[in-house]
Design a protein around this motif. Structure first.
Motif, PDB file in Angstrom:
ATOM      1  N   GLU A 183       0.837  -1.209   0.000  1.00 41.97           N
ATOM      2  CA  GLU A 183       0.000   0.000   0.000  1.00 41.97           C
ATOM      3  C   GLU A 183       0.865   1.249   0.000  1.00 41.97           C
ATOM      4  O   GLU A 183       2.047   1.212   0.353  1.00 41.97           O
ATOM      5  CB  GLU A 183      -0.936   0.010   1.221  1.00 41.97           C
ATOM      6  N   HIS A 185       1.442   4.702   1.797  1.00 35.52           N
ATOM      7  CA  HIS A 185       1.102   5.180   3.139  1.00 35.52           C
ATOM      8  C   HIS A 185       0.200   6.414   3.087  1.00 35.52           C
ATOM      9  O   HIS A 185      -0.543   6.674   4.026  1.00 35.52           O
ATOM     10  CB  HIS A 185       2.384   5.472   3.929  1.00 35.52           C
ATOM     11  N   VAL A 186       0.254   7.167   1.995  1.00 35.60           N
ATOM     12  CA  VAL A 186      -0.569   8.391   1.895  1.00 35.60           C
ATOM     13  C   VAL A 186      -2.028   8.003   1.601  1.00 35.60           C
ATOM     14  O   VAL A 186      -2.959   8.476   2.265  1.00 35.60           O
ATOM     15  CB  VAL A 186      -0.035   9.317   0.775  1.00 35.60           C
ATOM     16  N   HIS A 187      -2.216   7.134   0.624  1.00 33.52           N
ATOM     17  CA  HIS A 187      -3.576   6.779   0.220  1.00 33.52           C
ATOM     18  C   HIS A 187      -4.242   5.783   1.176  1.00 33.52           C
ATOM     19  O   HIS A 187      -5.467   5.766   1.298  1.00 33.52           O
ATOM     20  CB  HIS A 187      -3.566   6.203  -1.203  1.00 33.52           C
ATOM     21  N   SER A 189      -4.041   5.795   4.290  1.00 33.27           N
ATOM     22  CA  SER A 189      -4.347   6.394   5.597  1.00 33.27           C
ATOM     23  C   SER A 189      -5.740   7.031   5.671  1.00 33.27           C
ATOM     24  O   SER A 189      -6.187   7.400   6.746  1.00 33.27           O
ATOM     25  CB  SER A 189      -3.293   7.455   5.928  1.00 33.27           C
ATOM     26  N   HIS A 191      -9.442   7.211   6.172  1.00 32.24           N
ATOM     27  CA  HIS A 191     -10.484   6.352   6.732  1.00 32.24           C
ATOM     28  C   HIS A 191     -11.794   6.576   5.967  1.00 32.24           C
ATOM     29  O   HIS A 191     -12.129   7.721   5.647  1.00 32.24           O
ATOM     30  CB  HIS A 191     -10.676   6.686   8.212  1.00 32.24           C
ATOM     31  N   CYS A 213      -6.649   4.402  -2.900  1.00 31.54           N
ATOM     32  CA  CYS A 213      -7.185   4.820  -1.599  1.00 31.54           C
ATOM     33  C   CYS A 213      -7.788   3.660  -0.816  1.00 31.54           C
ATOM     34  O   CYS A 213      -8.655   2.939  -1.338  1.00 31.54           O
ATOM     35  CB  CYS A 213      -8.271   5.864  -1.795  1.00 31.54           C
ATOM     36  N   CYS A 215      -9.853   4.109   1.471  1.00 35.06           N
ATOM     37  CA  CYS A 215     -11.245   4.482   1.747  1.00 35.06           C
ATOM     38  C   CYS A 215     -12.199   4.014   0.656  1.00 35.06           C
ATOM     39  O   CYS A 215     -13.409   4.121   0.787  1.00 35.06           O
ATOM     40  CB  CYS A 215     -11.358   5.989   1.908  1.00 35.06           C
ATOM     41  N   ASP A 278      -8.704  15.221   2.837  1.00 32.86           N
ATOM     42  CA  ASP A 278      -7.910  15.381   4.052  1.00 32.86           C
ATOM     43  C   ASP A 278      -6.700  16.264   3.713  1.00 32.86           C
ATOM     44  O   ASP A 278      -5.900  15.892   2.849  1.00 32.86           O
ATOM     45  CB  ASP A 278      -7.444  13.983   4.510  1.00 32.86           C
ATOM     46  N   GLU A 280      -4.121  16.649   5.222  1.00 30.61           N
ATOM     47  CA  GLU A 280      -2.851  16.000   5.598  1.00 30.61           C
ATOM     48  C   GLU A 280      -2.378  15.006   4.554  1.00 30.61           C
ATOM     49  O   GLU A 280      -1.331  14.377   4.716  1.00 30.61           O
ATOM     50  CB  GLU A 280      -3.019  15.232   6.928  1.00 30.61           C
ATOM     51  N   MET A 281      -3.140  14.825   3.502  1.00 29.90           N
ATOM     52  CA  MET A 281      -2.783  13.805   2.494  1.00 29.90           C
ATOM     53  C   MET A 281      -1.665  14.327   1.603  1.00 29.90           C
ATOM     54  O   MET A 281      -1.895  14.716   0.452  1.00 29.90           O
ATOM     55  CB  MET A 281      -4.009  13.473   1.655  1.00 29.90           C
ATOM     56  N   CYS A 283       2.335  13.677   0.138  1.00 25.97           N
ATOM     57  CA  CYS A 283       3.412  12.694  -0.028  1.00 25.97           C
ATOM     58  C   CYS A 283       4.755  13.400   0.162  1.00 25.97           C
ATOM     59  O   CYS A 283       5.146  14.233  -0.650  1.00 25.97           O
ATOM     60  CB  CYS A 283       3.322  12.067  -1.418  1.00 25.97           C
TER      61      CYS A 283
END
Ligand code: 13P
Ligand code: SF4
Length: 326
Positions: A183, A185-187, A189, A191, A213, A215, A278, A280-281, A283
């Motif tokens: 995976e 880590h950015v995509h 994360s 929820h 993603c 999600c 988000d 915070e998304m 990279c």
């Protein structure tokens, strides 16, 4: 309201540096390619901005002597695989990818040994060494078509992204796809709760989701029922999102991917509104490329990305098979 002196100074600094970069690139017959997740200043100075597929196509057809790749390492490697006669530079060698790092050569070889008759489909977010052990390369923009092109009775090893793999599996209904559990880590994360929150907050907005993603999982049945054609939800590569935003009648969009894409979405659609799923998304690898590093890259011809010839030739076959499907 009124712009601060610091911002104005910064503006002129960026303008001057960008101008120098463009002049230097012209003199050296270099082309600057930038991924959709790059910082705004890099996107604005680049000759081409796009997704992994579009940028590799640009790399393949350019007649420039040098390609400066403003993206992450596997992207520059892909350019080096496609253009062995050109110098390919990346402004920061440390710009890696957590997804590409989620499988190594020994792991792939062991997996292939367990499934000797399987066809290997690797997402472009992989190293050249992995591509060399691959039958078909794919990108987020064409993964589904690549999987659909493989005879139904053939087992498939799909790697390394589990969410992209599950999406392909669900959309094709194939039971014989084995998926690597890698995976980004950015995509990964995001929820699914975030999607519900944002769509409730912006009920008229269309939802754009990148297939990497995490999600996406709860939406897979819905996406599958409509073969990805719901009016309110689109699964798309970064370039697919850019296209969809301009073609859609919607005026608002919730965007589930890395926030760098918002620059182009807003720039090309000034009458529309985009909400990141988000803030915070982000990279950190993509954000390693700065104007200063790009300037240095052109000035000093650093950092060159090369691929050993035996690996390059085998990796190229997997990329050409992908390109030839379309
Ligand atoms: P795209 O090919 O959709 O631009 O995606 C590349 C990538 O690294 C996504 O995280
Ligand atoms: Fe890799 Fe994820 Fe960054 Fe894309 S966003 S380059 S997949 S770490």
């Amino acid at each position: 309201m009124s712009r601060t002196i610091a911002t104005m100074k910064n503006d002129s600094y960026v303008r001057d540096l960008s101008h120098e970069i463009k002049e230097m690139a012209k003199k050296k017959n270099a082309v600057i390619l930038a991924h959709n997740y790059q910082i705004a200043e890099i996107q604005d100075v680049a000759d081409f901005v796009g997704d992994s597929l579009g940028l590799s196509q640009q790399a393949a057809k350019t007649d420039a002597d040098t390609i400066v790749f403003c993206g992450v390492h596997f992207m520059a490697e892909t350019a080096a695989i496609l253009c062995p006669e050109k110098r390919v530079l990346i402004p920061d060698l440390e710009a890696g990818c957590s997804l590409a790092a989620s499988i190594d050569l020994d792991q792939l070889k062991a997996w292939k040994t367990e499934h000797p008759d399987a066809v290997v489909v690797s997402y472009v977010n992989t190293t050249a060494a992995i591509k060399a052990e691959t039958d078909y390369c794919c990108t987020s923009g064409n993964a589904l078509k690549v999987v659909q092109s493989i005879p139904e009775d053939k087992e498939i090893l799909f790697l390394p992204d589990q969410f992209l793999g599950s999406w392909c599996q669900k959309m094709t209904g194939r039971r014989n796809i084995h998926i690597w559990m890698g995976e980004c880590h950015v995509h990964a994360s995001v929820h699914p709760r975030k999607i519900d929150e944002m769509t409730q907050e912006h009920p008229k907005a269309e939802l754009l989701i990148h297939p990497e993603c995490g999600c996406l999982t709860p939406y897979l049945d819905r996406v599958c029922r409509t073969q990805g054609n719901t009016d309110s939800l689109k699964v798309a590569s970064t370039e697919g999102m850019i296209r969809r935003a301009s073609e859609s009648d919607a005026k608002e969009f919730v965007v589930a991917t890395e926030i760098g894409i918002l620059h182009r979405l807003k720039k090309e659609n000034p009458d529309k509104t985009f909400y990141p799923i988000d803030n915070e998304m982000s990279c950190q690898f993509m954000k390693m490329i700065t104007l200063e590093k790009l300037h240095q890259s052109l000035q000093k011809d650093v950092f060159q990305v090369t691929v050993p010839e035996d690996i390059r030739v085998r990796a190229l076959t997997s990329i050409e098979r992908m390109i030839n499907i379309f």
